[in-house]
Design a protein around this motif. Structure first.
Motif, short mmCIF file in Angstrom:
data_model
loop_
_atom_site.label_atom_id
_atom_site.label_comp_id
_atom_site.label_asym_id
_atom_site.label_seq_id
_atom_site.Cartn_x
_atom_site.Cartn_y
_atom_site.Cartn_z
N ARG A 131 0.98 -1.13 -0.22
CA ARG A 131 -0.12 0.01 0.36
C ARG A 131 1.07 1.11 0.51
NH1 ARG A 131 -3.35 -0.27 4.71
NH2 ARG A 131 -5.39 -0.59 3.03
N GLY A 132 0.87 1.90 -0.96
CA GLY A 132 1.70 3.24 -1.06
C GLY A 132 2.85 2.82 -1.40
N GLY A 133 3.40 1.68 -1.94
CA GLY A 133 4.48 1.53 -1.88
C GLY A 133 5.95 0.84 -1.18
N LYS A 134 4.53 0.54 -0.16
CA LYS A 134 5.78 -0.47 1.72
C LYS A 134 4.31 -1.15 1.65
CE LYS A 134 8.22 3.00 2.45
NZ LYS A 134 9.45 2.86 2.63
N VAL A 135 5.39 -2.62 2.08
CA VAL A 135 5.29 -3.79 1.87
C VAL A 135 4.48 -4.23 3.09
CG1 VAL A 135 5.65 -6.62 1.39
CG2 VAL A 135 7.12 -4.48 0.94
N HIS A 136 2.94 -4.72 2.54
CA HIS A 136 1.81 -5.84 4.16
C HIS A 136 2.61 -7.10 3.67
CE1 HIS A 136 -0.25 -1.82 4.86
NE2 HIS A 136 0.84 -1.05 4.15
N ARG A 137 2.80 -7.80 4.79
CA ARG A 137 2.28 -9.48 4.98
C ARG A 137 1.35 -9.99 5.60
NH1 ARG A 137 8.22 -8.22 7.86
NH2 ARG A 137 7.09 -7.13 9.74
N SER A 138 1.57 -11.23 5.84
CA SER A 138 0.26 -12.13 5.91
C SER A 138 -0.58 -11.52 5.78
CB SER A 138 1.11 -11.77 7.63
OG SER A 138 2.44 -12.51 8.14
N GLY A 139 -1.64 -11.72 4.98
CA GLY A 139 -2.95 -11.74 4.61
C GLY A 139 -2.46 -9.95 4.87
N TRP A 140 -2.15 -8.62 4.88
CA TRP A 140 -2.38 -7.85 5.11
C TRP A 140 -2.73 -7.29 6.50
CZ3 TRP A 140 -6.02 -6.19 0.59
CH2 TRP A 140 -5.74 -6.31 -0.27
N VAL A 141 -1.96 -7.67 7.05
CA VAL A 141 -2.93 -7.59 8.34
C VAL A 141 -1.03 -7.10 9.23
CG1 VAL A 141 -4.29 -8.90 9.15
CG2 VAL A 141 -2.28 -9.36 9.49
N ASP A 142 -0.13 -7.01 8.91
CA ASP A 142 1.00 -6.86 8.61
C ASP A 142 2.04 -6.25 7.77
OD1 ASP A 142 4.47 -6.74 11.18
OD2 ASP A 142 4.14 -8.39 10.21
N ALA A 143 1.96 -4.09 8.17
CA ALA A 143 2.81 -3.50 7.85
C ALA A 143 4.45 -3.56 7.59
CB ALA A 143 2.79 -2.00 8.18
N SER A 144 4.94 -3.19 7.04
CA SER A 144 6.45 -2.88 7.44
C SER A 144 6.78 -1.77 6.85
CB SER A 144 6.96 -4.44 6.04
OG SER A 144 7.59 -4.05 5.25
N THR A 145 8.24 -1.36 6.89
CA THR A 145 8.95 -0.35 6.54
C THR A 145 9.30 -0.87 5.26
OG1 THR A 145 10.81 -0.91 7.84
CG2 THR A 145 8.72 0.47 8.20
N LEU A 146 9.77 -2.02 4.75
CA LEU A 146 10.04 -2.05 3.38
C LEU A 146 9.40 -1.76 1.56
CD1 LEU A 146 12.30 -4.08 2.00
CD2 LEU A 146 10.67 -6.18 2.13
N SER A 147 10.35 -1.52 1.11
CA SER A 147 10.20 -0.76 -0.13
C SER A 147 9.20 -2.14 -1.31
CB SER A 147 10.25 0.26 -0.94
OG SER A 147 10.90 -0.24 -1.34
N ALA A 148 8.04 -1.98 -2.01
CA ALA A 148 8.13 -3.29 -3.14
C ALA A 148 9.10 -3.33 -4.05
CB ALA A 148 6.72 -2.73 -3.74
N GLN A 149 9.35 -2.05 -4.63
CA GLN A 149 10.44 -1.83 -5.06
C GLN A 149 12.36 -2.85 -4.64
OE1 GLN A 149 12.73 1.07 -6.24
NE2 GLN A 149 13.52 0.25 -7.72
N ASP A 150 12.57 -3.14 -2.87
CA ASP A 150 13.61 -3.95 -2.55
C ASP A 150 12.57 -4.30 -2.20
OD1 ASP A 150 15.33 -1.35 -2.62
OD2 ASP A 150 14.60 -1.25 -0.30
N LEU A 151 11.49 -5.45 -1.94
CA LEU A 151 11.23 -6.92 -2.30
C LEU A 151 11.24 -7.37 -3.51
CD1 LEU A 151 10.47 -8.94 -0.40
CD2 LEU A 151 7.74 -7.90 -0.23
N ALA A 152 10.76 -6.52 -4.45
CA ALA A 152 10.89 -7.21 -5.64
C ALA A 152 12.58 -7.21 -6.46
CB ALA A 152 10.22 -5.76 -6.68
N LEU A 153 13.03 -6.28 -5.83
CA LEU A 153 15.39 -6.87 -6.19
C LEU A 153 14.81 -7.84 -5.64
CD1 LEU A 153 16.02 -3.08 -6.36
CD2 LEU A 153 16.13 -5.10 -8.81
#
Length: 238
Positions: A131-153
């Motif tokens: 959401r907004g370029g920041k990764v969410h985990r575990s069925g969207w219930v766990d927000a993180s500061t990791l960027s979508a681009q970093d996780l994709a790389l």
């Protein structure tokens, strides 16, 4: 462009992608059968309970896979939600899944991700739920500061050859985050399929216009409500 009607399975029922609203009155097997009757050749199944670590719909997914493969034409099915071990991956492959989606393990269990990649690389897709370029985990219930681009790389470094970008909308009326989708495609050079916020024919037209985006996941419940969406699905599968 490839269109994947998506059945989000929770407590044995089909629920809206956003989680808002009541479960579908139609049984999952009936909804899947109707989509097949309407011509779809692709489908995505998401085990919401497994993604959240609160049970699973494994047997139901197996039944849907078996029903799809009993048809007289090839139907490619993608399975997502809580695939965090080789045994789970092998089960769905044995049932006929064409693709398996790995998400949370990419950043919570790197060793498991590497093990899955070693055995199942041709089947695997990396999910980037953000959401907004920041990764969410575990069925969207766990927000993180990791960027979508970093996780994709990171996924590309593991050896994934295909990305699923699930754009979590800020609210039901939000426009899809095509900027992040395009960034993932351009920075990784991998084909990207987009879902989550794709809800209208206008959105599908925009997916088609963005280089690097190869398809879209669309909530299966929306095809009952929008004849234009259904016509686009039928044209894509013709």
């Amino acid at each position: 462009m490839k269109i994947y009607p998506t059945l989000n399975l929770q407590h044995g029922r089909v629920v809206p992608t956003t989680g808002d609203g009541d479960p579908c009155a139609e049984a999952p097997l009936e909804l899947a059968a109707r989509l097949l009757d309407e011509g779809t050749t692709r489908m995505a199944l998401v085990d919401v309970d497994a993604a959240m670590g609160k049970g699973n719909n494994r047997d139901l997914i197996a039944q849907i896979l078996q029903r799809c493969h009993a048809r007289d034409r090839k139907v490619c099915i993608q399975v997502a939600g809580g695939i965090r071990s080789s045994d789970q991956a092998q089960f769905f492959i044995d049932q006929g899944a064409a693709w398996l989606v790995a998400g949370t393990i990419l950043h919570k269990s790197p060793m498991v991700a590497e093990q899955l990649m070693a055995r199942f690389q041709p089947f695997l897709t990396a999910a980037i739920d953000a959401r907004g370029g920041k990764v969410h985990r575990s069925g969207w219930v766990d927000a993180s500061t990791l960027s979508a681009q970093d996780l994709a790389l990171r996924a590309k470094a593991y050896g994934f050859r295909r990305l699923l970008f699930v754009d979590i909308p800020e609210d039901p009326g939000s426009d899809p985050d095509f900027e992040t989708a395009q960034l993932l495609a351009s920075s990784t050079g991998l084909p990207v399929v987009m879902g989550g916020s794709i809800t209208s024919p206008r959105h599908l037209a925009a997916v088609h216009a963005h280089q690097g985006l190869k398809g879209a996941l669309v909530d299966a419940l929306l095809f009952r409500e929008d004849p234009e969406l259904l016509a686009l699905l039928q044209a894509a599968c013709a």
